[in-house]
Write a protein that holds these residues in place. Structure first.
Motif, short mmCIF file in Angstrom:
data_model
loop_
_atom_site.label_atom_id
_atom_site.label_comp_id
_atom_site.label_asym_id
_atom_site.label_seq_id
_atom_site.Cartn_x
_atom_site.Cartn_y
_atom_site.Cartn_z
N VAL A 28 32.19 50.38 36.02
CA VAL A 28 32.60 49.26 36.88
C VAL A 28 33.88 48.64 36.35
N VAL A 29 33.91 48.38 35.05
CA VAL A 29 35.10 47.76 34.47
C VAL A 29 36.30 48.70 34.58
N ARG A 30 36.09 49.95 34.28
CA ARG A 30 37.20 50.92 34.32
C ARG A 30 37.78 51.03 35.73
N THR A 31 36.93 51.05 36.75
CA THR A 31 37.40 51.17 38.13
C THR A 31 38.29 50.00 38.50
N GLU A 32 37.87 48.80 38.16
CA GLU A 32 38.67 47.61 38.48
C GLU A 32 39.96 47.57 37.68
#
Length: 348
Positions: free
Chosen positions: A62-66
């Motif tokens: 999730v963090v990486r995608t954002e």
């Protein structure tokens, strides 16, 4: 080298050197006696790589995608998130306190001298937190969010990868006083910087590696005006061969006004995380006084060899930077805390 100035300034420096030497000597005695340093009392043992393996297994995705979206939109977002994590960890430990908004009863760290006009990226933190709350409500702390996002920020602009231990809690309070006193400033010299990092359990090698993060990002004119005009008593001198670069900086940052004008801290590759920043120091072109201080020596203390090493060997820089980021990230808040539902306010 740092410019010493008048005799009175020299005497002041000598007094600080003696005090610093006493501080270091005391620390050595404590370690020899098996007693913990001030930071050692803070327990990072609860941090682990598997902390969210069952409760929020997709947290890193999730963090990486954002972060991918944010950095693709503007590479400067990488430096913003890295700086947020640094400024968070240097005050009370890595506890998300830097993210707290002011309330009727508290003035937060965002109002500190080193934060008020230049610390950004809070909207991006809010966006990532919203995604995490939708994925696994009330589970991932804002402090962990910052630690993971800082790592991803570095990777996305060409820097090294490291595993991020997680399990931090978010503080229920912020400290404006500690933010004003503990965060290194752009004008400070080598001994003061060494002392500030040492207080956090970070040695001079960690310091040079972490300051190497200035290979990305920009600084405001207000923070480098003293250096380019030589107005600050202890400001290090620009190399005379850098006159063209100095003239360019003066166009960006006039003696009067233009405080919010910005310049890249790495004049070579400001949007790529590499070791080119260290070449600027060797050439005498560090933007901030605190940058150029890394290429200096005073009272027997020197970090020039470390700068040389990182410029000659990018792999050595990347490895030490990764190790030092984990070490800094292990500074926890012994007071504990909570997992905030929103990063700007404590839970009600």
């Amino acid at each position: 080298m740092l410019r010493m100035g008048r005799a009175s300034a020299t005497a002041g420096v000598l007094r600080f050197v003696r005090a610093f030497a006493l501080c270091v000597a005391t620390a050595c005695l404590l370690l020899a006696a098996g007693m913990p340093s001030p930071v050692a009392a803070q327990d990072p043992s609860k941090l682990s790589l598997q902390y969210y393996s069952k409760t929020c297994p997709n947290v890193e995705h999730v963090v990486r995608t954002e972060m991918e979206c944010a950095v693709r939109a503007d590479t400067r977002n990488a430096a913003l998130m890295l700086r947020l994590h640094f400024h968070d960890c240097f005050v009370q430990g890595c506890d998300g306190s830097v993210l707290l908004d002011d309330t009727a009863t508290m003035i937060g760290e965002k109002q500190a001298e080193q934060n008020v006009n230049s610390l950004k990226g809070f909207d991006l933190v809010d966006k990532i937190k919203e995604k995490l709350e939708a994925e696994c409500p009330g589970t991932v702390s804002c402090a962990d969010l910052l630690a993971i996002a800082a790592r991803d920020a570095v990777v996305l602009v060409g820097g090294p990868y490291w595993d991020v231990p997680v399990g931090r809690l978010d503080s229920k309070k912020a400290s404006l006083d500690l933010a004003n006193s503990d965060i290194p400033t752009a004008q400070q010299g080598l001994l003061t910087l060494i002392a500030k990092f040492w207080e956090k359990g970070l040695d001079a090698t960690d310091m040079v590696a972490l300051v190497g993060s200035h290979t990305i990002g920009f600084a405001r004119c207000e923070n480098f005006r003293d250096r380019i005009y030589g107005d600050f008593e202890m400001t290090s001198k620009y190399n005379p061969s850098s006159e063209a670069y100095l003239s360019k900086l003066k166009e960006v940052c006039p003696r009067d006004g233009g405080d919010d004008n910005i310049s890249a801290m790495d004049s070579h590759t400001s949007d790529v995380f590499d070791n080119a920043y260290f070449e600027t120091l060797i050439k005498g072109e560090g933007l901030l006084n605190s940058d150029q201080a890394m290429w200096s020596s005073i009272a027997g203390y020197s970090t020039s060899d470390t700068v040389n090493k990182y410029w000659a060997d990018p792999e050595a820089f990347f490895k030490q930077f990764s190790d030092s980021m984990v070490k800094m990230g292990n500074i926890t808040n012994p007071a504990g805390g909570e997992v905030r539902k929103t990063c700007r306010f404590v839970n009600t």
